[in-house]
Write a protein that holds these residues in place. Structure first.
Motif, PDB file in Angstrom:
ATOM      1  N   PHE A 142      13.142  38.282 -30.061  1.00  0.00           N
ATOM      2  CA  PHE A 142      14.415  37.530 -29.567  1.00  0.00           C
ATOM      3  C   PHE A 142      15.715  38.392 -29.730  1.00  0.00           C
ATOM      4  O   PHE A 142      16.619  38.038 -28.978  1.00  0.00           O
ATOM      5  CB  PHE A 142      14.562  36.064 -30.400  1.00  0.00           C
ATOM      6  CG  PHE A 142      13.953  35.002 -30.236  1.00  0.00           C
ATOM      7  CD1 PHE A 142      14.337  34.328 -28.877  1.00  0.00           C
ATOM      8  CD2 PHE A 142      12.582  34.930 -30.461  1.00  0.00           C
ATOM      9  CE1 PHE A 142      13.878  33.238 -28.582  1.00  0.00           C
ATOM     10  CE2 PHE A 142      11.761  33.671 -29.893  1.00  0.00           C
ATOM     11  CZ  PHE A 142      12.408  32.719 -29.074  1.00  0.00           C
ATOM     12  N   TYR A 171       9.395  21.977 -29.328  1.00  0.00           N
ATOM     13  CA  TYR A 171       8.645  23.215 -28.890  1.00  0.00           C
ATOM     14  C   TYR A 171       7.490  22.663 -27.816  1.00  0.00           C
ATOM     15  O   TYR A 171       6.901  21.500 -27.884  1.00  0.00           O
ATOM     16  CB  TYR A 171       7.742  23.769 -30.108  1.00  0.00           C
ATOM     17  CG  TYR A 171       8.634  24.476 -30.868  1.00  0.00           C
ATOM     18  CD1 TYR A 171       8.896  25.950 -30.852  1.00  0.00           C
ATOM     19  CD2 TYR A 171       9.316  23.800 -32.046  1.00  0.00           C
ATOM     20  CE1 TYR A 171       9.832  26.425 -31.617  1.00  0.00           C
ATOM     21  CE2 TYR A 171       9.968  24.330 -32.792  1.00  0.00           C
ATOM     22  CZ  TYR A 171      10.230  25.792 -32.716  1.00  0.00           C
ATOM     23  OH  TYR A 171      11.115  26.283 -33.574  1.00  0.00           O
ATOM     24  N   GLU A 181      21.504  23.835 -30.671  1.00  0.00           N
ATOM     25  CA  GLU A 181      20.281  24.390 -31.289  1.00  0.00           C
ATOM     26  C   GLU A 181      19.155  23.432 -31.053  1.00  0.00           C
ATOM     27  O   GLU A 181      18.043  23.924 -31.243  1.00  0.00           O
ATOM     28  CB  GLU A 181      20.278  24.860 -32.525  1.00  0.00           C
ATOM     29  CG  GLU A 181      20.701  23.452 -33.646  1.00  0.00           C
ATOM     30  CD  GLU A 181      21.998  22.909 -33.602  1.00  0.00           C
ATOM     31  OE1 GLU A 181      22.059  21.878 -34.437  1.00  0.00           O
ATOM     32  OE2 GLU A 181      22.901  23.404 -32.811  1.00  0.00           O
ATOM     33  N   THR A 219      12.325  25.359 -27.163  1.00  0.00           N
ATOM     34  CA  THR A 219      11.913  26.514 -27.231  1.00  0.00           C
ATOM     35  C   THR A 219      10.471  26.444 -26.274  1.00  0.00           C
ATOM     36  O   THR A 219       9.511  25.506 -26.609  1.00  0.00           O
ATOM     37  CB  THR A 219      11.273  27.326 -28.478  1.00  0.00           C
ATOM     38  OG1 THR A 219      12.478  27.435 -29.270  1.00  0.00           O
ATOM     39  CG2 THR A 219      10.660  28.633 -28.245  1.00  0.00           C
ATOM     40  N   ARG A 259      14.084  27.642 -15.083  1.00  0.00           N
ATOM     41  CA  ARG A 259      14.535  28.405 -16.376  1.00  0.00           C
ATOM     42  C   ARG A 259      16.251  28.670 -16.074  1.00  0.00           C
ATOM     43  O   ARG A 259      17.050  28.143 -17.032  1.00  0.00           O
ATOM     44  CB  ARG A 259      14.258  29.398 -16.757  1.00  0.00           C
ATOM     45  CG  ARG A 259      14.353  30.348 -17.932  1.00  0.00           C
ATOM     46  CD  ARG A 259      15.552  31.152 -17.630  1.00  0.00           C
ATOM     47  NE  ARG A 259      16.192  31.808 -19.178  1.00  0.00           N
ATOM     48  CZ  ARG A 259      17.193  32.532 -19.170  1.00  0.00           C
ATOM     49  NH1 ARG A 259      17.864  32.636 -17.940  1.00  0.00           N
ATOM     50  NH2 ARG A 259      17.624  32.972 -20.297  1.00  0.00           N
ATOM     51  N   VAL A 296      17.293  26.445 -22.792  1.00  0.00           N
ATOM     52  CA  VAL A 296      15.925  26.555 -23.523  1.00  0.00           C
ATOM     53  C   VAL A 296      15.849  28.157 -23.862  1.00  0.00           C
ATOM     54  O   VAL A 296      16.294  29.020 -23.120  1.00  0.00           O
ATOM     55  CB  VAL A 296      14.881  26.016 -22.665  1.00  0.00           C
ATOM     56  CG1 VAL A 296      15.042  24.639 -22.286  1.00  0.00           C
ATOM     57  CG2 VAL A 296      14.766  26.888 -21.418  1.00  0.00           C
ATOM     58  N   ASP A 297      15.091  28.308 -24.825  1.00  0.00           N
ATOM     59  CA  ASP A 297      14.684  29.646 -25.111  1.00  0.00           C
ATOM     60  C   ASP A 297      13.074  29.775 -24.561  1.00  0.00           C
ATOM     61  O   ASP A 297      12.347  29.098 -24.884  1.00  0.00           O
ATOM     62  CB  ASP A 297      14.695  30.073 -26.520  1.00  0.00           C
ATOM     63  CG  ASP A 297      16.119  29.841 -27.147  1.00  0.00           C
ATOM     64  OD1 ASP A 297      17.055  30.657 -26.146  1.00  0.00           O
ATOM     65  OD2 ASP A 297      16.391  29.368 -28.220  1.00  0.00           O
ATOM     66  N   VAL A 328       9.507  31.914 -24.255  1.00  0.00           N
ATOM     67  CA  VAL A 328       8.727  32.720 -24.774  1.00  0.00           C
ATOM     68  C   VAL A 328       7.361  32.924 -23.727  1.00  0.00           C
ATOM     69  O   VAL A 328       6.731  32.137 -23.703  1.00  0.00           O
ATOM     70  CB  VAL A 328       8.389  32.619 -26.233  1.00  0.00           C
ATOM     71  CG1 VAL A 328       7.494  33.758 -26.654  1.00  0.00           C
ATOM     72  CG2 VAL A 328       9.407  32.388 -27.107  1.00  0.00           C
ATOM     73  N   ALA A 361      10.582  37.467 -25.497  1.00  0.00           N
ATOM     74  CA  ALA A 361      11.360  36.436 -25.475  1.00  0.00           C
ATOM     75  C   ALA A 361      12.479  36.405 -24.464  1.00  0.00           C
ATOM     76  O   ALA A 361      12.936  37.822 -24.131  1.00  0.00           O
ATOM     77  CB  ALA A 361      11.955  36.303 -26.877  1.00  0.00           C
ATOM     78  N   PRO A 412      15.858  34.441 -24.500  1.00  0.00           N
ATOM     79  CA  PRO A 412      17.073  33.560 -25.045  1.00  0.00           C
ATOM     80  C   PRO A 412      17.662  32.961 -23.737  1.00  0.00           C
ATOM     81  O   PRO A 412      17.832  33.460 -22.624  1.00  0.00           O
ATOM     82  CB  PRO A 412      17.656  34.363 -25.893  1.00  0.00           C
ATOM     83  CG  PRO A 412      16.683  35.379 -26.313  1.00  0.00           C
ATOM     84  CD  PRO A 412      16.129  35.825 -25.023  1.00  0.00           C
ATOM     85  N   ARG A 413      18.236  31.875 -24.015  1.00  0.00           N
ATOM     86  CA  ARG A 413      19.289  31.296 -22.972  1.00  0.00           C
ATOM     87  C   ARG A 413      20.362  32.251 -22.777  1.00  0.00           C
ATOM     88  O   ARG A 413      21.011  31.994 -21.656  1.00  0.00           O
ATOM     89  CB  ARG A 413      19.672  29.714 -23.716  1.00  0.00           C
ATOM     90  CG  ARG A 413      20.705  29.822 -24.864  1.00  0.00           C
ATOM     91  CD  ARG A 413      20.712  28.520 -25.217  1.00  0.00           C
ATOM     92  NE  ARG A 413      19.745  27.963 -25.898  1.00  0.00           N
ATOM     93  CZ  ARG A 413      19.332  27.035 -26.658  1.00  0.00           C
ATOM     94  NH1 ARG A 413      20.278  26.005 -26.454  1.00  0.00           N
ATOM     95  NH2 ARG A 413      18.412  26.762 -27.278  1.00  0.00           N
TER      96      ARG A 413
END
Length: 197
Positions: A39, A95, A117, A121, A161, A172-173, A175, A184, A186-187
């Motif tokens: 990440f 998740y 937050e 994910t 995405r 969203v994040d 993986v 990863a 990340p957003r």
């Protein structure tokens, strides 16, 4: 008829005694450090395990205080039990584990302005992190830009995405993981399809 790679992705992950290693404290500390590296440096492939890296990721991040969705039935019943996370639909889960060769047909949690937050994910199982269409990445944790190749990922994932992450800090994040590695997205990462194969 599905291609062999698609059939392989559709098989539920095995949950034999060897997978118990992912729940050992020493292993989880190592996995957490490797995920933190992934990440911190978006798009950099990080080694996780000899096999079943998707299970390794979830065993490290998921517990009874989080929620999980497995819309494509990638996890065995025993693995779901070990994860001890409440199961729910992908629209409500913290998740999500999904097949990369299927176009995403759900809208994950994106969080809120008050609590970004809480965006999900999404762990996406792919065939390869070294072969396939090329994406160019930029953003925090990346010097200028980085190119990645991902095999076994439906083209609709990129548009989905980018739409999910279009209202930063909501998003969203992602993986991406094959059997051994993960990377990863990340957003905060900007992703462009270069059109190269």
């Amino acid at each position: 008829m599905p291609e062999p790679s698609s059939v392989a992705q559709s098989q539920p992950r095995q949950a034999g005694p060897d997978l118990l290693r992912f729940w050992h404290s020493t292993m989880q500390q190592t996995l957490f450090r490797n995920l933190l590296k992934a990440f911190s440096y978006p798009g950099e492939s990080v080694w996780l395990a000899e096999k079943d890296s998707a299970v390794a990721i979830l065993a490290t991040l998921v517990d009874a205080e989080t929620s999980l969705s497995d819309p494509h039935q990638l996890l065995s019943d025993l693995t779901r039990t070990r994860l001890n996370a409440p199961l729910t639909g992908p629209e409500r889960a913290g998740y999500v584990i999904a097949r990369g060769d299927f176009a995403p047909d759900f809208e994950p949690q994106l969080g809120s302005l008050e609590s970004p937050e809480t965006g999900a994910t999404v762990v996406v199982v792919v065939n390869s992190l070294v072969d396939g269409p090329c994406w160019q990445l930029s953003g925090p944790g990346i010097k200028q830009s980085r190119r990645i190749r991902v095999g076994g990922l439906d083209g609709a994932w990129l548009n989905a995405r980018n739409n999910w992450c279009g209202g930063f800090p909501l998003g969203v994040d992602l993986v991406l993981t094959d059997q051994q590695h993960c990377l990863a997205l990340p957003r905060t990462t900007l992703i462009e399809d270069t059109g190269a194969n």
